[in-house]
Design a protein around this motif. Structure first.
Motif, PDB file in Angstrom:
ATOM      1  N   ALA A 140      -3.510   4.388   3.784  1.00 17.18           N
ATOM      2  CA  ALA A 140      -5.167   3.436   2.917  1.00 17.18           C
ATOM      3  C   ALA A 140      -4.660   3.015   1.883  1.00 17.18           C
ATOM      4  CB  ALA A 140      -3.930   5.160   1.939  1.00 17.18           C
ATOM      5  N   PRO A 143      -2.328  15.218   6.282  1.00 13.87           N
ATOM      6  CA  PRO A 143      -2.608  14.820   5.310  1.00 13.87           C
ATOM      7  C   PRO A 143      -2.542  15.688   4.208  1.00 13.87           C
ATOM      8  CG  PRO A 143      -4.403  15.358   6.373  1.00 13.87           C
ATOM      9  CD  PRO A 143      -3.616  15.180   7.144  1.00 13.87           C
ATOM     10  N   TYR A 200      -2.501   6.903  -4.337  1.00 14.57           N
ATOM     11  CA  TYR A 200      -2.698   7.864  -3.232  1.00 14.57           C
ATOM     12  C   TYR A 200      -1.940   9.358  -3.843  1.00 14.57           C
ATOM     13  CZ  TYR A 200      -2.582   9.912   1.546  1.00 14.57           C
ATOM     14  OH  TYR A 200      -2.790  10.902   2.844  1.00 14.57           O
TER      15      TYR A 200
END
Length: 371
Positions: A296, A281, A265
């Motif tokens: 995540a 995000p 991520y």
């Protein structure tokens, strides 16, 4: 006759006159400074600007973590206030129903006339039936007394809930004032950093690591942002390459699937802008990035660096593995995600996007393994 002597002129070099001249000159210089026409402050070297800017960013990030903590506490207080207010509304609805029932009983008794029981017995055509009715009335009276007691209990509960809601509202106002203070500190530090950086050329800024294409934003909505320029677009392009499942050449494998997911991520967010108070995000501050990466991966981390360092088991620098959280400065005000080979991915400050960097670039304070 005595000859008239011409008074001897005192030389300007003598003590009293020299002192007077010095005072006059000093006064003139002071007046010049107060008039705003004094000498400009000395020109700082690039290294001096870097040191001052780095210190301002460190102080701004410490204030950002305090802001994040206050924001989290304010959110919890607001949620508690809402819960208490909902509960008060439900209890008030039940109280109103109970009051309506008591009102109906009272109205019925009023209409019955309320004669003395002995007189009612004497006038009754059927004393046995009357006595049975009196017994029923007594039982009904007991139920009525119980209903009255329940109403009183509900009133006390509602008053207690209102008191608790008042306390939570006071706490919420305090948290909101705290947020305002931290926001003012953050924006002040970032404004000072922007002014210092404005003295440098793009080449000088690039020399100490500031992204050439980015500009420090004003943070009009309560956050400070970085506009994405050509340098950031190039960084995003390389980020897409690094986010490939094949991973960068020479990278160290994460010890487990959750740590691997967090690292993946983080690689996928290289080039994303820094915005203080952001958790993704599309933009992050330092603890917002680590929180989002582990979210995540299915792990809930606290919001601030101060809490994140205690969210797992401590590990030494020599034991670091990809996915470990690495913390910096004595105040634990910055965090990055370790990815191996002495490197981390972090959201540095408002003048640089999420990027890969050596953990040696800041004073190391500790590390935590959360997966």
């Amino acid at each position: 006759m005595a000859a008239h002597r011409k008074p001897r002129q005192r030389s300007l070099g003598t003590g009293k006159v020299r002192t007077a001249a010095t005072i006059a000159l000093a006064g003139a210089a002071t007046a010049t400074v107060f008039d705003g026409t004094g000498h400009a402050e000395p020109q700082l070297s690039t290294a001096q600007v870097k040191a001052k800017v780095d210190k301002l960013y460190e102080e701004a990030e410490a204030a950002t973590e305090k802001y994040n903590g206050a924001k989290e506490r304010a959110g919890k207080a607001a949620k508690r206030v809402g819960t208490l207010q909902d509960e008060v509304a439900r209890k008030e609805e039940r109280l109103n129903s109970a009051r309506d029932a008591l009102g109906s009983i009272a109205a019925s008794q009023y209409r019955s006339g309320g004669l003395d029981p002995a007189l009612q017995l004497a006038l009754s055509d059927d004393p046995d039936q009357y006595l049975e009715g009196a017994a029923f009335a007594e039982r009904a009276g007991s139920r009525q007394a119980a209903a009255v007691q329940r109403v009183r209990h509900q009133l006390r509960e509602i008053e207690q809930l209102r008191g608790a809601a008042h306390v939570e509202l006071a706490s919420l106002k305090s948290r909101q004032a705290e947020l305002k203070r931290h926001k003012k500190t953050i924006t002040g530090k970032l404004d000072s950093a922007r002014q210092l950086l404005g003295r440098l050329s793009d080449e000088e800024r690039a020399r100490f690591g500031a992204t050439g294409g980015s500009t420090v934003g004003g943070g009009s909505g309560g956050s400070d942002s970085v506009s994405v320029g050509s340098g950031d677009r190039a960084s995003r392009s390389s980020a897409r390459d690094l986010a490939d499942p094949a991973a960068p050449a020479g990278s160290v494998a994460a010890p487990n699937s959750r740590a691997a997911a967090a690292v993946s991520y983080a690689y996928g967010k290289l080039g994303a802008p820094y915005v203080w108070g952001a958790t993704g995000p599309d933009a992050f501050d330092c603890s917002g990035l680590s929180q989002a990466a582990y979210r995540a991966a299915g792990i809930a981390l606290p919001r601030t660096t101060y809490a994140q360092i205690n969210a797992g088991s401590r590990v030494s620098r020599s034991e670091l593995q990809p996915g470990d959280l690495v913390f910096f400065y004595s105040g634990i005000s910055h965090v990055g995600i370790y990815v191996g080979n002495g490197q981390m991915i972090h959201a540095p400050n408002s003048n640089a996007p999420v990027r890969l960097a050596p953990i040696d670039e800041m004073p190391f304070a500790g590390a935590t393994r959360v997966a």
